[in-house]
Design a protein around this motif. Structure first.
Motif, PDB file in Angstrom:
ATOM      1  N   LEU A 116     -58.973   6.669  -8.319  1.00 22.99           N
ATOM      2  CA  LEU A 116     -60.425   7.333  -8.976  1.00 22.99           C
ATOM      3  C   LEU A 116     -60.648   6.848 -10.801  1.00 22.99           C
ATOM      4  N   THR A 131     -61.732   8.596 -13.329  1.00 24.11           N
ATOM      5  CA  THR A 131     -61.648   9.621 -13.629  1.00 24.11           C
ATOM      6  C   THR A 131     -61.889   9.402 -15.725  1.00 24.11           C
ATOM      7  N   VAL A 185     -57.009   6.683 -11.628  1.00 22.29           N
ATOM      8  CA  VAL A 185     -56.099   7.488 -11.625  1.00 22.29           C
ATOM      9  C   VAL A 185     -55.486   7.079  -9.827  1.00 22.29           C
ATOM     10  N   ALA A 211     -53.726   7.450  -6.984  1.00 19.32           N
ATOM     11  CA  ALA A 211     -53.813   7.818  -6.131  1.00 19.32           C
ATOM     12  C   ALA A 211     -53.313   7.157  -4.586  1.00 19.32           C
ATOM     13  N   GLU A 270     -44.919  15.211  -2.161  1.00 18.95           N
ATOM     14  CA  GLU A 270     -44.589  17.116  -3.078  1.00 18.95           C
ATOM     15  C   GLU A 270     -46.329  16.616  -3.122  1.00 18.95           C
ATOM     16  N   SER A 271     -46.707  17.484  -3.575  1.00 19.54           N
ATOM     17  CA  SER A 271     -48.129  17.995  -3.981  1.00 19.54           C
ATOM     18  C   SER A 271     -48.284  16.594  -4.888  1.00 19.54           C
ATOM     19  N   GLY A 272     -49.822  16.432  -4.889  1.00 20.83           N
ATOM     20  CA  GLY A 272     -50.364  15.752  -5.734  1.00 20.83           C
ATOM     21  C   GLY A 272     -50.164  13.639  -5.390  1.00 20.83           C
ATOM     22  N   CYS A 273     -49.292  13.870  -4.667  1.00 18.34           N
ATOM     23  CA  CYS A 273     -48.608  12.194  -4.281  1.00 18.34           C
ATOM     24  C   CYS A 273     -49.585  11.074  -4.051  1.00 18.34           C
ATOM     25  N   GLY A 274     -50.567  11.987  -3.043  1.00 21.22           N
ATOM     26  CA  GLY A 274     -51.773  11.335  -2.480  1.00 21.22           C
ATOM     27  C   GLY A 274     -52.165  11.349  -1.624  1.00 21.22           C
ATOM     28  N   LYS A 275     -51.803  11.885  -0.964  1.00 19.29           N
ATOM     29  CA  LYS A 275     -51.927  12.113   1.072  1.00 19.29           C
ATOM     30  C   LYS A 275     -53.032  12.508   1.229  1.00 19.29           C
ATOM     31  N   SER A 276     -53.748  13.962   0.526  1.00 22.21           N
ATOM     32  CA  SER A 276     -55.173  13.613   1.606  1.00 22.21           C
ATOM     33  C   SER A 276     -56.063  12.470   0.375  1.00 22.21           C
ATOM     34  N   MET A 277     -56.235  11.876  -0.005  1.00 18.03           N
ATOM     35  CA  MET A 277     -56.370  10.833  -0.794  1.00 18.03           C
ATOM     36  C   MET A 277     -56.118   9.546   0.384  1.00 18.03           C
ATOM     37  N   GLU A 300     -52.447  19.190   6.112  1.00 13.19           N
ATOM     38  CA  GLU A 300     -51.515  20.289   5.914  1.00 13.19           C
ATOM     39  C   GLU A 300     -52.368  21.549   6.301  1.00 13.19           C
ATOM     40  N   LEU A 359     -50.607   9.413 -11.830  1.00 12.85           N
ATOM     41  CA  LEU A 359     -50.442   8.716 -11.699  1.00 12.85           C
ATOM     42  C   LEU A 359     -51.840   7.473 -12.352  1.00 12.85           C
TER      43      LEU A 359
END
Ligand SMILES: Nc1ncnc2c1ncn2[C@@H]1O[C@H](COP(=O)(O)OP(=O)(O)OP(=O)(O)O)[C@@H](O)[C@H]1O
Ligand SMILES: [Mg+2]
Lengths: 321, 334
Positions: B16, B18, B23, B25, B44-51, B182, B280
């Protein structure tokens, strides 16, 4: 839906009452004898003054006067113009269609064009076209209407002679049918543009911002994830959502546009209510002013009811709870 | 020999761009989902799963951009596809549902219209037939009075019902892979279980594979066959659920398991892993986990560990396994 419209109209009634009340007290708050406020600077005989005093019930207690005033308005009697020697209501009704035609066209054109341009600009934020149109919009936003109208007149009517300078129709044009429509349309071009510029810039800027916000929302991702083409994502899924706050602003802006009609109609000698207002101020024709004030307030209230109804038609959350 | 996987990602990189920096991700992610299989992606949250999920669907939007890698779905490389070809897959053979059902439905469109829209995009059917299919889909996700719900607007439904609607929409064209990001995080605990049961049931009925993104090891144990553990944009461990639970190979996985599972390996209250998840934008040199790792060695701070294959379908990105890896099975990414 019908129930909602009825409820919204019912809510407007007290507002109308308050407007009439304010209107009434404006007359009485004016310094000096209200009779002379009504008569303005006319040369009058004492007998005439007495007649007006009686006609307006100014010898009665205040609450009786208000009841009378209210009764008159409810029976569509807005008084008598001293300058035109005509009932005020007739004067206003004669000019209402011209104003509605001009304003309606300007409001429609600027809203539709502003929303479309805003939606297109939001698709490619921070591109060259986006920056350029934002600057143009800013210019339109800050342009004084009176000045813009004069410039338009000088350039397009006087120098280029593409459009007529004044009024709503030419004397030599056909008085009915297609020829007349075209003639009026030609007369409308410059005033409509003058009228629209500010509003268009406002709608464009707001739509662009709201579209950018909406395009970042989660349900847009859902739409893309199910394979909806980008054009449909923008113009069906995003635009309907983004346009809701724009609808509200357009409705609110109706009042400002009405106020602006004084300037535009005066510059282009358009035979509408704005021009009438200008003339009435010049002639200190108070009955006409008070009548116009009532009718214009009423129009703004109606516009707001219409806005709310349109909003409710687009957003199911307003009605289905 | 394994049949070729349904979905395969190889060295996927999505960054990303930014204002505060780049980032990283998704930074060299490789994973596979085979037909009919349920695979978990945890971290964990923010580790890049959604990305990662968005990259697989090619739904990454600016400031994000897929920079390199291969994504193959049903044997077709996805990254070279035209937008129109990609759209035919999305919501058709390849579907996705998201975290927050409250915000992922269009508030101004009737539920039925939103499902029908997905159906007519992927199946050559009349509007009337699409409505029938939409109704079937709603019944499949066990929405009571489905015919009435078709005419509802999203705000008239509860969170659990909305997630059912989103699932119905996603499965309406019988996808071979459903990516669920999720899907129960935003829901009440009781509703969570119902939705997970439903997903399992729908999957069995349609024979779809599932890529479940979660940070809940309880869900992984109960519903998935294999698991990928993600840390700071990279896959650090992979294996069958049984393997990973019995013999976690990466210290991060061990910490993650300890933080979700009690000593008797039953799901216990959530405690966090010590230390902060890394930035990241400037991830730690060497192994990205080494600043938080209780077993860190000198080499971890300077050299990034490759992926060590540790048996069929088992791998970890950790220097602890430098000696264990069978010869020739070291595969380095990035
Ligand atoms: N639009 C964005 N702009 C800037 N950074 C972003 C954006 N979207 C995600 N990120 C960053 O990218 C990284 C990965 O985000 P991602 O959403 O993939 O995490 P995640 O593993 O799904 O976390 P969660 O469990 O909280 O959903 C995060 O550090 C996040 O801050
Ligand atoms: Mg996420």
């Amino acid at each position: 839906m019908l129930f909602y419209v009825a409820r919204r109209l019912a809510q407007a009634v007290p507002l109308v009452f308050v407007i009439i009340l304010i209107n009434f007290f404006l007359i009485h708050a004016a310094p000096g004898d209200p009779v002379f406020v009504l008569l303005g600077s006319m040369d009058t005989t004492p007998e005439f003054v007495e007649r007006v005093r009686r006609e307006f019930g100014l010898d009665q207690p205040l609450w009786v006067q208000f009841a009378t005033y209210l009764g008159k308005i409810l029976s569509l009697d807005l008084g008598y113009s001293l300058r035109f020697q005509e009932p005020v209501l007739g004067l206003i009704l004669d000019r209402l269609p011209a104003t509605l035609l001009l304003m309606g066209t300007a409001l429609t054109v600027s809203s539709v064009v502003g929303i479309l341009l805003g939606a297109i600009a939001a698709r490619r934020p921070y591109s060259v076209t986006d920056h350029a149109s934002t600057i143009v919009a800013l210019a339109g936003y800050s342009m004084p209407v009176f000045w813009l109208g004069q410039i338009m007149l000088i350039v397009f009517a006087l120098h280029l002679a593409w459009f007529p300078t004044q009024g709503m129709y030419s004397l030599r044009a056909p008085s009915e049918g297609w020829g007349r429509v075209m003639d009026i349309a030609r007369h409308m071009v410059l005033p409509v543009i003058t009228y629209s510029v500010y509003h268009l810039a406002l709608v464009y800027r707001l739509t662009r911002v709201k579209m950018q916000e909406t395009l970042a929302l989660d349900f847009i991702t859902t739409a893309r994830a199910k394979g909806v083409p980008e054009g449909r994502v923008v113009f069906v899924h995003a635009l309907r959502n983004a346009v809701l706050p724009v609808v509200t602003v357009i409705g609110l802006n109706f009042g400002f546009m009405l106020a602006g009609s004084v300037l535009t109609e005066t510059v282009f000698a358009w035979p509408g209510m704005g021009r009438l207002l200008f003339d009435a101020i010049g002639a200190r024709d108070y009955p006409v002013l008070m009548g116009l004030f009532t009718v214009l307030s009423l129009m703004v209230i109606i516009a707001n009811v219409i806005t709310d109804v349109i909003y409710a038609m687009v957003d199911p959350r307003v009605i289905y709870r | 020999m394994q049949a070729s996987p349904l979905l395969r990602a190889e060295g996927l990189v999505t960054h990303l761009f930014t204002d505060s920096g780049r980032v990283r991700a998704v930074d060299g992610v490789s994973l596979e989902v085979r037909a009919g299989e349920a695979v978990a992606l945890v971290g964990e949250s923010g580790c890049g799963k959604s990305m990662t999920a968005l990259s697989l669907m090619r739904l990454v939007r600016p400031p994000g951009r897929i920079l390199e890698g291969v994504v193959e779905f049903e044997g077709t490389p996805l990254l070279p596809l035209s937008d129109a070809e990609m759209r035919r897959l999305r919501g058709g053979r390849l579907a996705m549902i998201f975290q927050d059902p409250m915000t992922y439905l269009n508030p101004l469109m009737r539920v039925g219209a939103q499902i029908v829209e997905a159906i007519v995009l992927h199946q050559k059917v009349s509007a009337q037939a699409a409505r029938t299919i939409a109704l079937e889909a709603l019944e499949r996700v066990r929405i009571p009075a489905a015919a009435t719900v078709l005419d509802y607007f999203p705000h008239q439904l509860s969170g659990g019902m909305r997630q059912r609607v989103l699932i119905a929409m996603a499965i309406s064209s019988r996808p071979s892979l459903l990516i669920a990001d999720e899907p129960t995080t935003a829901l009440d605990v009781t509703v969570q279980a119902q939705i997970m049961q439903l997903l399992a049931e729908v999957r069995r009925a349609l024979g779809s594979a599932l890529l479940l993104i979660t940070h809940d090891f309880g869900l992984v144990a109960e519903y998935c066959d294999r698991v990928y553990v993600m840390y700071a944009g990279q896959i650090v461990e992979e294996g069958s659920v049984f393997d990973v639970f019995e013999r976690p190979r990466h210290p991060y996985t061990r910490a993650l398991l300890r933080s979700t599972l009690g000593p008797d390996k039953r799901v216990a209250s959530f405690t966090t892993i010590e230390g902060q998840p890394p930035s990241l934008i400037a991830p730690p040199r060497g192994c990205r986990f080494h600043p938080r790792c209780p077993e860190a060695m000198a080499r971890c701070a300077s050299e990034s560990p490759p992926r060590f294959g540790l048996g069929v379908g088992v791998a970890a990105r950790c220097w602890l396994h430098a000696g264990d890896a069978p010869a020739g099975r070291e595969v380095a990414h990035g």
